[in-house]
Scaffold this motif. Structure first.
Motif, PDB file in Angstrom:
ATOM      1  N   MET A  92     -22.319  -2.105  -6.271  1.00 42.61           N
ATOM      2  CA  MET A  92     -21.039  -1.526  -5.874  1.00 42.61           C
ATOM      3  C   MET A  92     -20.191  -2.600  -5.188  1.00 42.61           C
ATOM      4  O   MET A  92     -20.434  -2.964  -4.039  1.00 42.61           O
ATOM      5  CB  MET A  92     -21.254  -0.330  -4.944  1.00 42.61           C
ATOM      6  CG  MET A  92     -21.994   0.818  -5.594  1.00 42.61           C
ATOM      7  SD  MET A  92     -20.982   1.573  -6.886  1.00 42.61           S
ATOM      8  CE  MET A  92     -22.061   2.867  -7.450  1.00 42.61           C
ATOM      9  N   ARG A  93     -19.184  -3.093  -5.919  1.00 34.20           N
ATOM     10  CA  ARG A  93     -18.351  -4.201  -5.437  1.00 34.20           C
ATOM     11  C   ARG A  93     -16.985  -3.724  -4.973  1.00 34.20           C
ATOM     12  O   ARG A  93     -16.333  -2.931  -5.643  1.00 34.20           O
ATOM     13  CB  ARG A  93     -18.155  -5.219  -6.559  1.00 34.20           C
ATOM     14  CG  ARG A  93     -19.449  -5.845  -7.053  1.00 34.20           C
ATOM     15  CD  ARG A  93     -19.173  -6.774  -8.201  1.00 34.20           C
ATOM     16  NE  ARG A  93     -20.417  -7.291  -8.773  1.00 34.20           N
ATOM     17  CZ  ARG A  93     -20.476  -7.909  -9.939  1.00 34.20           C
ATOM     18  NH1 ARG A  93     -19.382  -8.079 -10.666  1.00 34.20           N
ATOM     19  NH2 ARG A  93     -21.641  -8.349 -10.388  1.00 34.20           N
ATOM     20  N   VAL A  94     -16.543  -4.241  -3.837  1.00 32.88           N
ATOM     21  CA  VAL A  94     -15.235  -3.885  -3.284  1.00 32.88           C
ATOM     22  C   VAL A  94     -14.130  -4.419  -4.191  1.00 32.88           C
ATOM     23  O   VAL A  94     -14.146  -5.586  -4.598  1.00 32.88           O
ATOM     24  CB  VAL A  94     -15.066  -4.440  -1.858  1.00 32.88           C
ATOM     25  CG1 VAL A  94     -13.654  -4.168  -1.333  1.00 32.88           C
ATOM     26  CG2 VAL A  94     -16.107  -3.837  -0.921  1.00 32.88           C
ATOM     27  N   TRP A  95     -13.184  -3.536  -4.506  1.00 29.27           N
ATOM     28  CA  TRP A  95     -12.024  -3.929  -5.304  1.00 29.27           C
ATOM     29  C   TRP A  95     -10.789  -3.858  -4.419  1.00 29.27           C
ATOM     30  O   TRP A  95     -10.376  -2.792  -3.992  1.00 29.27           O
ATOM     31  CB  TRP A  95     -11.859  -3.011  -6.507  1.00 29.27           C
ATOM     32  CG  TRP A  95     -10.717  -3.386  -7.405  1.00 29.27           C
ATOM     33  CD1 TRP A  95     -10.228  -4.647  -7.619  1.00 29.27           C
ATOM     34  CD2 TRP A  95      -9.926  -2.515  -8.215  1.00 29.27           C
ATOM     35  NE1 TRP A  95      -9.190  -4.611  -8.514  1.00 29.27           N
ATOM     36  CE2 TRP A  95      -8.979  -3.312  -8.896  1.00 29.27           C
ATOM     37  CE3 TRP A  95      -9.932  -1.149  -8.435  1.00 29.27           C
ATOM     38  CZ2 TRP A  95      -8.050  -2.780  -9.772  1.00 29.27           C
ATOM     39  CZ3 TRP A  95      -9.009  -0.610  -9.312  1.00 29.27           C
ATOM     40  CH2 TRP A  95      -8.083  -1.422  -9.972  1.00 29.27           C
ATOM     41  N   GLU A  96     -10.239  -5.013  -4.144  1.00 27.41           N
ATOM     42  CA  GLU A  96      -9.036  -5.082  -3.315  1.00 27.41           C
ATOM     43  C   GLU A  96      -7.812  -5.084  -4.205  1.00 27.41           C
ATOM     44  O   GLU A  96      -7.834  -5.635  -5.316  1.00 27.41           O
ATOM     45  CB  GLU A  96      -9.086  -6.322  -2.431  1.00 27.41           C
ATOM     46  CG  GLU A  96     -10.236  -6.249  -1.430  1.00 27.41           C
ATOM     47  CD  GLU A  96     -10.346  -7.469  -0.548  1.00 27.41           C
ATOM     48  OE1 GLU A  96      -9.633  -8.466  -0.794  1.00 27.41           O
ATOM     49  OE2 GLU A  96     -11.153  -7.425   0.392  1.00 27.41           O
ATOM     50  N   GLN A  97      -6.745  -4.482  -3.704  1.00 30.65           N
ATOM     51  CA  GLN A  97      -5.516  -4.377  -4.475  1.00 30.65           C
ATOM     52  C   GLN A  97      -5.064  -5.772  -4.920  1.00 30.65           C
ATOM     53  O   GLN A  97      -5.038  -6.714  -4.138  1.00 30.65           O
ATOM     54  CB  GLN A  97      -4.425  -3.709  -3.649  1.00 30.65           C
ATOM     55  CG  GLN A  97      -3.313  -3.161  -4.479  1.00 30.65           C
ATOM     56  CD  GLN A  97      -2.546  -2.078  -3.742  1.00 30.65           C
ATOM     57  OE1 GLN A  97      -2.656  -1.931  -2.545  1.00 30.65           O
ATOM     58  NE2 GLN A  97      -1.763  -1.319  -4.478  1.00 30.65           N
ATOM     59  N   GLY A  98      -4.763  -5.889  -6.208  1.00 29.17           N
ATOM     60  CA  GLY A  98      -4.298  -7.157  -6.757  1.00 29.17           C
ATOM     61  C   GLY A  98      -5.407  -8.063  -7.253  1.00 29.17           C
ATOM     62  O   GLY A  98      -5.142  -9.049  -7.940  1.00 29.17           O
ATOM     63  N   ALA A  99      -6.673  -7.745  -6.929  1.00 26.69           N
ATOM     64  CA  ALA A  99      -7.793  -8.582  -7.367  1.00 26.69           C
ATOM     65  C   ALA A  99      -8.073  -8.320  -8.846  1.00 26.69           C
ATOM     66  O   ALA A  99      -7.973  -7.193  -9.319  1.00 26.69           O
ATOM     67  CB  ALA A  99      -9.040  -8.295  -6.535  1.00 26.69           C
ATOM     68  N   SER A 100      -8.430  -9.379  -9.552  1.00 32.32           N
ATOM     69  CA  SER A 100      -8.737  -9.254 -10.979  1.00 32.32           C
ATOM     70  C   SER A 100     -10.041  -8.491 -11.187  1.00 32.32           C
ATOM     71  O   SER A 100     -10.912  -8.473 -10.321  1.00 32.32           O
ATOM     72  CB  SER A 100      -8.871 -10.644 -11.605  1.00 32.32           C
ATOM     73  OG  SER A 100      -7.636 -11.318 -11.538  1.00 32.32           O
ATOM     74  N   LEU A 101     -10.133  -7.885 -12.363  1.00 35.04           N
ATOM     75  CA  LEU A 101     -11.363  -7.216 -12.769  1.00 35.04           C
ATOM     76  C   LEU A 101     -11.955  -7.965 -13.954  1.00 35.04           C
ATOM     77  O   LEU A 101     -11.229  -8.583 -14.733  1.00 35.04           O
ATOM     78  CB  LEU A 101     -11.078  -5.761 -13.150  1.00 35.04           C
ATOM     79  CG  LEU A 101     -10.590  -4.858 -12.021  1.00 35.04           C
ATOM     80  CD1 LEU A 101     -10.226  -3.476 -12.551  1.00 35.04           C
ATOM     81  CD2 LEU A 101     -11.635  -4.741 -10.922  1.00 35.04           C
ATOM     82  N   TYR A 102     -13.270  -7.896 -14.085  1.00 37.37           N
ATOM     83  CA  TYR A 102     -13.991  -8.632 -15.115  1.00 37.37           C
ATOM     84  C   TYR A 102     -14.930  -7.695 -15.866  1.00 37.37           C
ATOM     85  O   TYR A 102     -15.333  -6.662 -15.346  1.00 37.37           O
ATOM     86  CB  TYR A 102     -14.804  -9.766 -14.459  1.00 37.37           C
ATOM     87  CG  TYR A 102     -13.929 -10.709 -13.671  1.00 37.37           C
ATOM     88  CD1 TYR A 102     -13.356 -11.816 -14.275  1.00 37.37           C
ATOM     89  CD2 TYR A 102     -13.657 -10.468 -12.327  1.00 37.37           C
ATOM     90  CE1 TYR A 102     -12.539 -12.674 -13.559  1.00 37.37           C
ATOM     91  CE2 TYR A 102     -12.836 -11.320 -11.599  1.00 37.37           C
ATOM     92  CZ  TYR A 102     -12.280 -12.415 -12.225  1.00 37.37           C
ATOM     93  OH  TYR A 102     -11.458 -13.249 -11.516  1.00 37.37           O
ATOM     94  N   ALA A 103     -15.309  -8.095 -17.067  1.00 41.81           N
ATOM     95  CA  ALA A 103     -16.268  -7.316 -17.855  1.00 41.81           C
ATOM     96  C   ALA A 103     -17.523  -7.100 -17.016  1.00 41.81           C
ATOM     97  O   ALA A 103     -18.053  -8.038 -16.424  1.00 41.81           O
ATOM     98  CB  ALA A 103     -16.599  -8.042 -19.146  1.00 41.81           C
ATOM     99  N   ALA A 104     -17.973  -5.827 -16.974  1.00 43.83           N
ATOM    100  CA  ALA A 104     -19.097  -5.494 -16.095  1.00 43.83           C
ATOM    101  C   ALA A 104     -20.167  -4.682 -16.815  1.00 43.83           C
ATOM    102  O   ALA A 104     -20.910  -3.948 -16.188  1.00 43.83           O
ATOM    103  CB  ALA A 104     -18.584  -4.736 -14.879  1.00 43.83           C
ATOM    104  N   GLY A 105     -20.239  -4.794 -18.125  1.00 43.65           N
ATOM    105  CA  GLY A 105     -21.270  -4.078 -18.876  1.00 43.65           C
ATOM    106  C   GLY A 105     -20.769  -2.787 -19.477  1.00 43.65           C
ATOM    107  O   GLY A 105     -20.021  -2.042 -18.843  1.00 43.65           O
ATOM    108  N   PHE A 106     -21.135  -2.548 -20.725  1.00 43.12           N
ATOM    109  CA  PHE A 106     -20.834  -1.310 -21.453  1.00 43.12           C
ATOM    110  C   PHE A 106     -19.337  -1.057 -21.621  1.00 43.12           C
ATOM    111  O   PHE A 106     -18.900   0.083 -21.714  1.00 43.12           O
ATOM    112  CB  PHE A 106     -21.512  -0.103 -20.791  1.00 43.12           C
ATOM    113  CG  PHE A 106     -23.013  -0.207 -20.790  1.00 43.12           C
ATOM    114  CD1 PHE A 106     -23.733   0.042 -21.942  1.00 43.12           C
ATOM    115  CD2 PHE A 106     -23.689  -0.585 -19.648  1.00 43.12           C
ATOM    116  CE1 PHE A 106     -25.113  -0.066 -21.956  1.00 43.12           C
ATOM    117  CE2 PHE A 106     -25.070  -0.702 -19.653  1.00 43.12           C
ATOM    118  CZ  PHE A 106     -25.783  -0.441 -20.807  1.00 43.12           C
ATOM    119  N   GLY A 107     -18.532  -2.107 -21.608  1.00 40.46           N
ATOM    120  CA  GLY A 107     -17.099  -1.958 -21.829  1.00 40.46           C
ATOM    121  C   GLY A 107     -16.304  -1.625 -20.589  1.00 40.46           C
ATOM    122  O   GLY A 107     -15.106  -1.401 -20.644  1.00 40.46           O
TER     123      GLY A 107
END
Length: 195
Positions: A92-107
């Motif tokens: 469970m990774r913190v997602w901060e506003q404006g931070a990029s997202l990356y492929a994390a499995g299963f689409g």
């Protein structure tokens, strides 16, 4: 050990739930996602300090992005799950506003592996199906079951789904964790002692 009969029953229910979800039009999906977001904020009152785990929708899942956007705007700590390896719990990774997202499995997408990890207080769960007892039918990989079992405290479990995903009865195995709440475009259902 997996009970073969239960495994076969769940496989058949997964096909049924997939078909019901896939039959919804893009307009129906968008309207249902907007309705679920409204119902979430009208009925679920997280504490300001709560950490909330959401999910990046894949395929024809209900889109919880409207919920995520409002939570971020309200300065909640939002986390997204990342698949590490088979048979492991989700991270469970913190997602901060404006931070990029990356492929994390299963689409799906998640924050960078460098993002902090935290234990959620509320978990928004994707699902294939649910029943009147709060049993959740997932995709069969056991990722959420392992993750929830590994947490030091039990979070509030909120399933997000289309009403068409309700099934008559899902066999529940010892490792299956029941939902506390399910929200569909048709309303909010609570399960357990406080229901």
């Amino acid at each position: 050990m997996v009970d073969v009969d239960i495994g076969q029953a769940k496989s058949a229910l997964r096909l049924q739930a997939h078909a019901a979800r896939a039959a919804l039009s893009p307009t129906e999906r968008a309207e249902a996602s907007a309705a679920v977001a409204r119902l979430f904020f009208d009925n679920i009152k997280p504490y300001p300090e709560d950490v909330i785990a959401a999910f990046w929708p894949i395929r024809d899942e209900l889109d919880c992005q409207p919920i995520m956007v409002r939570l971020m705007e309200a300065n909640y700590t939002l986390v997204l799950p990342a698949v590490l390896e088979r048979e492991q719990a989700l991270e469970m990774r913190v997602w901060e506003q404006g931070a990029s997202l990356y492929a994390a499995g299963f689409g799906t997408l998640a924050p960078s592996p460098l993002a902090p990890t935290v234990v959620p207080d509320v978990v928004l769960l994707p699902l294939l199906g649910f029943d009147a007892l709060g049993t959740r039918l997932g995709y069969g990989g056991g990722y959420y079951d392992r993750t929830l079992a590994s947490l030091p405290k039990k979070p509030k479990l909120v399933g997000l789904a289309f009403a068409a995903q309700e099934l008559p009865l899902i066999p529940r195995e010892p490792h299956d964790v029941a939902l506390d709440i399910v929200i569909t475009e048709a309303g909010v259902r609570q399960f357990g002692p406080s229901a």
